[in-house]
Design a protein around this motif. Structure first.
Motif, PDB file in Angstrom:
ATOM      1  N   GLN A  11     -14.013  -6.428  19.328  1.00 36.11           N
ATOM      2  CA  GLN A  11     -14.686  -6.438  18.029  1.00 36.11           C
ATOM      3  C   GLN A  11     -13.918  -5.559  17.061  1.00 36.11           C
ATOM      4  OE1 GLN A  11     -17.138  -8.405  17.584  1.00 36.11           O
ATOM      5  NE2 GLN A  11     -18.122  -7.799  15.658  1.00 36.11           N
ATOM      6  N   VAL A  12     -13.743  -6.038  15.853  1.00 40.14           N
ATOM      7  CA  VAL A  12     -13.039  -5.294  14.811  1.00 40.14           C
ATOM      8  C   VAL A  12     -14.030  -4.963  13.706  1.00 40.14           C
ATOM      9  CG1 VAL A  12     -11.230  -5.393  13.073  1.00 40.14           C
ATOM     10  CG2 VAL A  12     -10.843  -6.395  15.336  1.00 40.14           C
ATOM     11  N   GLN A  13     -14.014  -3.740  13.280  1.00 36.55           N
ATOM     12  CA  GLN A  13     -14.830  -3.343  12.133  1.00 36.55           C
ATOM     13  C   GLN A  13     -13.922  -3.047  10.952  1.00 36.55           C
ATOM     14  OE1 GLN A  13     -17.311  -0.112  13.584  1.00 36.55           O
ATOM     15  NE2 GLN A  13     -18.951  -1.570  14.048  1.00 36.55           N
ATOM     16  N   LEU A  14     -14.315  -3.549   9.799  1.00 35.22           N
ATOM     17  CA  LEU A  14     -13.541  -3.380   8.570  1.00 35.22           C
ATOM     18  C   LEU A  14     -14.405  -2.667   7.543  1.00 35.22           C
ATOM     19  CD1 LEU A  14     -12.092  -7.011   8.365  1.00 35.22           C
ATOM     20  CD2 LEU A  14     -10.982  -4.988   9.349  1.00 35.22           C
ATOM     21  N   VAL A  15     -13.843  -1.628   6.928  1.00 33.20           N
ATOM     22  CA  VAL A  15     -14.579  -0.866   5.930  1.00 33.20           C
ATOM     23  C   VAL A  15     -13.727  -0.749   4.672  1.00 33.20           C
ATOM     24  CG1 VAL A  15     -15.707   1.304   5.366  1.00 33.20           C
ATOM     25  CG2 VAL A  15     -15.775   0.436   7.723  1.00 33.20           C
ATOM     26  N   GLU A  16     -14.217  -1.359   3.591  1.00 32.89           N
ATOM     27  CA  GLU A  16     -13.509  -1.316   2.315  1.00 32.89           C
ATOM     28  C   GLU A  16     -13.925  -0.088   1.512  1.00 32.89           C
ATOM     29  OE1 GLU A  16     -14.620  -5.801   2.856  1.00 32.89           O
ATOM     30  OE2 GLU A  16     -15.562  -3.845   3.163  1.00 32.89           O
ATOM     31  N   SER A  17     -13.015   0.339   0.653  1.00 30.12           N
ATOM     32  CA  SER A  17     -13.310   1.427  -0.279  1.00 30.12           C
ATOM     33  C   SER A  17     -12.394   1.287  -1.486  1.00 30.12           C
ATOM     34  CB  SER A  17     -13.113   2.794   0.381  1.00 30.12           C
ATOM     35  OG  SER A  17     -11.773   2.947   0.799  1.00 30.12           O
ATOM     36  N   GLY A  18     -12.701   2.042  -2.543  1.00 30.49           N
ATOM     37  CA  GLY A  18     -11.828   2.074  -3.708  1.00 30.49           C
ATOM     38  C   GLY A  18     -12.317   1.276  -4.899  1.00 30.49           C
TER      39      GLY A  18
ATOM     40  N   VAL B  98     -13.684  -0.051 -14.186  1.00 31.42           N
ATOM     41  CA  VAL B  98     -12.419   0.215 -14.862  1.00 31.42           C
ATOM     42  C   VAL B  98     -12.370  -0.611 -16.138  1.00 31.42           C
ATOM     43  CG1 VAL B  98     -11.185  -1.584 -13.584  1.00 31.42           C
ATOM     44  CG2 VAL B  98      -9.911   0.363 -14.517  1.00 31.42           C
ATOM     45  N   GLN B  99     -11.666  -0.119 -17.129  1.00 27.78           N
ATOM     46  CA  GLN B  99     -11.504  -0.858 -18.375  1.00 27.78           C
ATOM     47  C   GLN B  99     -10.434  -1.934 -18.226  1.00 27.78           C
ATOM     48  OE1 GLN B  99     -10.747   2.053 -21.472  1.00 27.78           O
ATOM     49  NE2 GLN B  99     -12.925   2.147 -21.976  1.00 27.78           N
ATOM     50  N   ALA B 100     -10.541  -2.966 -19.036  1.00 27.75           N
ATOM     51  CA  ALA B 100      -9.542  -4.025 -19.035  1.00 27.75           C
ATOM     52  C   ALA B 100      -8.148  -3.428 -19.255  1.00 27.75           C
ATOM     53  CB  ALA B 100      -9.857  -5.045 -20.110  1.00 27.75           C
ATOM     54  N   GLY B 101      -7.194  -3.923 -18.499  1.00 33.15           N
ATOM     55  CA  GLY B 101      -5.844  -3.405 -18.558  1.00 33.15           C
ATOM     56  C   GLY B 101      -5.566  -2.292 -17.567  1.00 33.15           C
ATOM     57  N   GLY B 102      -6.612  -1.807 -16.938  1.00 34.99           N
ATOM     58  CA  GLY B 102      -6.465  -0.707 -15.987  1.00 34.99           C
ATOM     59  C   GLY B 102      -6.102  -1.170 -14.595  1.00 34.99           C
ATOM     60  N   SER B 103      -6.076  -0.210 -13.674  1.00 31.15           N
ATOM     61  CA  SER B 103      -5.668  -0.473 -12.293  1.00 31.15           C
ATOM     62  C   SER B 103      -6.658   0.143 -11.317  1.00 31.15           C
ATOM     63  CB  SER B 103      -4.281   0.133 -12.030  1.00 31.15           C
ATOM     64  OG  SER B 103      -3.302  -0.441 -12.860  1.00 31.15           O
ATOM     65  N   LEU B 104      -6.712  -0.451 -10.147  1.00 29.73           N
ATOM     66  CA  LEU B 104      -7.472   0.091  -9.029  1.00 29.73           C
ATOM     67  C   LEU B 104      -6.704  -0.228  -7.756  1.00 29.73           C
ATOM     68  CD1 LEU B 104     -11.235  -0.911  -9.568  1.00 29.73           C
ATOM     69  CD2 LEU B 104     -10.301   1.410  -9.547  1.00 29.73           C
ATOM     70  N   ARG B 105      -6.897   0.618  -6.741  1.00 28.02           N
ATOM     71  CA  ARG B 105      -6.343   0.315  -5.430  1.00 28.02           C
ATOM     72  C   ARG B 105      -7.477   0.286  -4.414  1.00 28.02           C
ATOM     73  NH1 ARG B 105      -1.953   3.218  -1.413  1.00 28.02           N
ATOM     74  NH2 ARG B 105      -3.671   4.696  -1.073  1.00 28.02           N
ATOM     75  N   LEU B 106      -7.643  -0.847  -3.777  1.00 27.83           N
ATOM     76  CA  LEU B 106      -8.635  -0.993  -2.728  1.00 27.83           C
ATOM     77  C   LEU B 106      -7.997  -0.706  -1.378  1.00 27.83           C
ATOM     78  CD1 LEU B 106     -10.399  -4.308  -3.834  1.00 27.83           C
ATOM     79  CD2 LEU B 106     -10.846  -1.951  -4.578  1.00 27.83           C
ATOM     80  N   SER B 107      -8.798  -0.148  -0.487  1.00 29.18           N
ATOM     81  CA  SER B 107      -8.352   0.109   0.882  1.00 29.18           C
ATOM     82  C   SER B 107      -9.327  -0.546   1.842  1.00 29.18           C
ATOM     83  CB  SER B 107      -8.304   1.613   1.160  1.00 29.18           C
ATOM     84  OG  SER B 107      -7.412   2.265   0.299  1.00 29.18           O
ATOM     85  N   CYS B 108      -8.811  -0.927   2.998  1.00 27.53           N
ATOM     86  CA  CYS B 108      -9.643  -1.493   4.059  1.00 27.53           C
ATOM     87  C   CYS B 108      -9.182  -0.873   5.372  1.00 27.53           C
ATOM     88  CB  CYS B 108      -9.516  -3.001   4.094  1.00 27.53           C
ATOM     89  SG  CYS B 108     -10.320  -3.779   5.510  1.00 27.53           S
ATOM     90  N   ALA B 109     -10.038  -0.059   5.945  1.00 22.16           N
ATOM     91  CA  ALA B 109      -9.729   0.587   7.214  1.00 22.16           C
ATOM     92  C   ALA B 109     -10.285  -0.242   8.354  1.00 22.16           C
ATOM     93  CB  ALA B 109     -10.331   1.989   7.237  1.00 22.16           C
ATOM     94  N   ALA B 110      -9.442  -0.491   9.354  1.00 20.99           N
ATOM     95  CA  ALA B 110      -9.828  -1.342  10.478  1.00 20.99           C
ATOM     96  C   ALA B 110      -9.873  -0.540  11.773  1.00 20.99           C
ATOM     97  CB  ALA B 110      -8.836  -2.487  10.623  1.00 20.99           C
ATOM     98  N   SER B 111     -10.817  -0.892  12.617  1.00 19.69           N
ATOM     99  CA  SER B 111     -10.873  -0.308  13.954  1.00 19.69           C
ATOM    100  C   SER B 111     -10.026  -1.165  14.896  1.00 19.69           C
ATOM    101  CB  SER B 111     -12.312  -0.256  14.450  1.00 19.69           C
ATOM    102  OG  SER B 111     -12.821  -1.578  14.583  1.00 19.69           O
ATOM    103  N   GLY B 112      -9.737  -0.642  16.081  1.00 20.35           N
ATOM    104  CA  GLY B 112      -9.034  -1.448  17.069  1.00 20.35           C
ATOM    105  C   GLY B 112      -7.572  -1.075  17.217  1.00 20.35           C
ATOM    106  N   ARG B 113      -7.019  -1.392  18.387  1.00 16.70           N
ATOM    107  CA  ARG B 113      -5.643  -0.997  18.711  1.00 16.70           C
ATOM    108  C   ARG B 113      -4.618  -2.053  18.351  1.00 16.70           C
ATOM    109  NH1 ARG B 113      -6.341   1.432  24.860  1.00 16.70           N
ATOM    110  NH2 ARG B 113      -8.001   2.931  24.389  1.00 16.70           N
ATOM    111  N   THR B 114      -5.070  -3.245  18.014  1.00 21.39           N
ATOM    112  CA  THR B 114      -4.122  -4.338  17.790  1.00 21.39           C
ATOM    113  C   THR B 114      -4.041  -4.743  16.329  1.00 21.39           C
ATOM    114  OG1 THR B 114      -5.877  -5.915  18.328  1.00 21.39           O
ATOM    115  CG2 THR B 114      -4.401  -5.245  20.114  1.00 21.39           C
TER     116      THR B 114
END
Length: 123
Positions: free
Chosen positions: A1-8, A12-28
């Motif tokens: 089983q893999v768990q995924l957790v997004e953040s970020g 934001v205002q138009a023209g701006g930037s964001l960076r999303l992250s997704c942390a995953a569990s598991g060895r593979t």
């Protein structure tokens, strides 16, 4: 089983930037194809980008040249750098994993999903 957790996500205002992250569990994690999808209010979930191995990437036409997907296998994390954001990018963004390592642009290509993170772009 893999768990995924997004953040970020955030506002934001138009023209701006964001960076999303997704942390995953598991060895593979390094073997999985990873993707980002998004779902705007009243619309179906749509493909944004995927990454296979370390550098094979593919983007939806609507984000090509503005968004960049990348991964850090040592950190079990996939990222989505979003630049030149517009109100049309407002959506809940979901991380997805394909244990077969192939990826694709369809929801059915992926086994595991995160809970989503809200991105709101104001005009």
């Amino acid at each position: 089983q893999v768990q995924l957790v997004e953040s970020g996500g955030g506002l934001v205002q138009a023209g701006g930037s964001l960076r999303l992250s997704c942390a995953a569990s598991g060895r593979t994690f390094s073997l999985y194809a990873m993707a980002w999808f998004r779902q705007a209010p009243g619309k179906e979930r749509e493909f944004v980008a995927h990454i296979v191995r370390i550098a094979w990437t593919y983007y939806a036409d609507s984000v090509k040249g503005r968004f960049t997907i990348s991964r850090d296998n040592a950190m079990n994390t996939v990222y989505l750098q979003m630049n030149s954001l517009s109100p049309g990018d407002t959506a809940v963004y979901y991380c997805a994993a394909d244990s077969k390592g192939i990826g694709g642009s369809s929801l059915s290509d992926y086994d595991y999903w995160g809970q989503g993170t809200q991105v709101t772009v104001s005009s």
